[in-house]
Design an enzyme around this catalytic site. Structure first.
Site: not given
Length: 472
Positions: A272-273, A307, A309-310, A351, A393, A425
């Site tokens: 999880d990022r 993604c 956050t990635a 996020t 999710k 997100c």
């Protein structure tokens, strides 16, 4: 001095024919070529359907191996390969030359050609070859076909015996009487009998010498590469499906074949990022890098990650990869700037990891764009919409997750007078949808979806590249 040409030779279909071509190449070019050969032997299946499929896959595998060994051009000394060589060539950029294609390119218009194998000349017999429309073709009589098939098997197992040559000589003489000025033994078995037939005074082409000549003259320039997009998936799985679905829908294609290639590696085991960025959780860098390296090795020209956050990890990856990324955030902000200009007051729904890293806000600041985020209380609602037991999710897109996300959106609109909301997100577009008339209280705002924007950007790049190269 011209650079030495490296020629790869597929030998396993017919070792005798391959040896004849090799001998001709060395005789004509000597030290000007480097020859590399494959060693795998082809096994013929008695089922004709399976035999042809096996032949195609054999040529595909052997050609790929020779290319890995450094071949500038691959030669397939086999006439049957002319029926499918285009299917194999479509998968490679290194030129592949089969005997039928090579010889047809050398034939002069206006001649009458005797053809020993009707099946291997089928496309030319029905006019599919351009050159065949400019010359007359003479074939064996119906009663001679069975004898030719018998002779073919004799030569396959025993070589050009006296009996085999005698049958071929009679067929060739009949073709000459019909006006053939040149006879093409367009079957590698028949071609092995050429010296004996030529010695008998028959105008039978030495196809091995001709093939070698054509190969030496053939360009080794790489063919245009098909466009291929790489998608690092699993962050999360539903977001990956959503992005690919949007790419397909955004592509202006009327048939399956008009879509472009996309390689997706769905790896939900990537750590999880957000947990890594905020709480010191396991680092996803190596897992992400491993996927990107495989996409790069597969020939992908761009990599995308559904993604937000990635994207905080991209600086760690880019320095070790040659393949560029299409940045989701930058693509999104460029689209907002183009549409709203200086009037944009942007609210970010994302996020906590995305917000904390500033991967949106720092880019927005450089562009002079005003961007706002929820306070701590309302950010908890947004996180619950994503990660909660009834969040996106977990597979939910309505009900509690919708209410939580709406609460965060209303805060941004009421507090900062935002007129644009980013679904920052990739799970959030599963709850809200991109629109220019989303009602928040008594106000109407635009909802922008980075996933949809990224999909449109990918299609734009793909279509432009395909148009420039002329190949999907």
């Amino acid at each position: 001095m011209a650079e030495k040409k490296t020629i790869g030779l597929v030998t396993g279909l017919n070792p005798r024919a391959a040896l004849a071509v090799k001998t001709a190449l060395l005789r004509q070019a000597g030290e000007d070529v480097t020859l590399i050969e494959s060693e795998e032997q082809f096994q013929i299946d008695p089922d004709p359907v399976m035999a042809m499929s096996d032949r195609k896959i054999f040529v595909f595998n052997e050609a790929g191996l020779l290319m890995e060994m450094g071949a500038d051009i691959v030669l397939v000394p086999d006439f049957k390969a002319g029926r499918f060589i285009g299917e194999v060539q479509r998968e490679y950029t290194t030129p592949i030359l089969d005997m039928k294609t090579a010889l047809m390119s050398m034939m002069q218009p206006g001649v009458t050609v005797g053809v020993l194998d009707r099946d291997n000349a089928a496309s030319c017999a029905d006019g599919a070859c351009d050159i065949s429309q400019k010359m007359k073709m003479v074939f064996a009589e119906e009663g001679e076909e069975a004898e030719l098939n018998r002779v073919r098997e004799i030569i396959r197992h025993e070589g050009p015996t006296e009996e085999a040559v005698k049958v071929l000589q009679a067929v060739c003489q009949n073709m000459v009487q019909k006006g053939a000025t040149v006879i093409v033994p367009n079957c590698t078995q028949f071609a092995l009998a050429q010296p004996a037939l030529a010695q008998a005074g028959l105008p039978v082409m030495d196809v091995f010498e001709a093939f070698a000549q054509a190969a030496l003259a053939h360009s080794t320039e790489k063919l245009p590469k098909s466009f291929k997009l790489g998608l690092l998936g699993g962050l999360g799985p539903a977001a990956t499906v959503d992005l690919y679905d949007k790419i397909v829908k955004a592509t202006p294609a009327k048939t399956d074949q008009e879509h472009f290639k996309v390689v997706i590696e769905q790896n939900p085991q990537i750590d999880d990022r957000t947990a890594c960025l905020l709480y010191g959780g396991p680092d996803p860098t190596i897992a992400m890098y491993n996927v990107c390296k495989r996409l790069e090795k597969d020939g992908c020209e761009y990599i995308i990650i559904p993604c937000n956050t990635a994207h905080a990890f991209l600086p760690r990856l880019k320095r070790h990869l040659k393949t560029p990324f299409i940045d989701m955030q930058q693509t999104m902000l460029d689209a907002i700037k183009a549409k709203f200009g200086d009037k944009a007051r942007v609210g970010l729904l994302a996020t906590s990891g995305t917000i904390a890293t500033g991967i949106y806000s720092q880019k927005a600041e450089k562009m002079g764009m005003k961007m706002f985020t929820p306070d701590e209380d309302h950010q908890k609602s947004v996180m619950n919409a994503i990660y909660g037991p009834k969040g996106a999710k977990a597979g939910f897109t309505t009900g509690e997750c919708y209410d939580d996300l709406y609460r965060g959106a209303k805060y941004l609109v009421d507090t900062y007078d935002c007129n644009v909301l980013i679904l920052g997100c990739t799970e959030l577009p599963l709850i809200f949808h991109e629109t220019d008339d989303f009602k928040v209280g008594d106000k109407t705002v635009s909802i922008v979806d980075p996933t949809a924007t990224l999909a449109r950007k990918c299609v734009e790049i793909a279509m432009k590249t395909i148009k420039e190269r002329g190949v999907h």
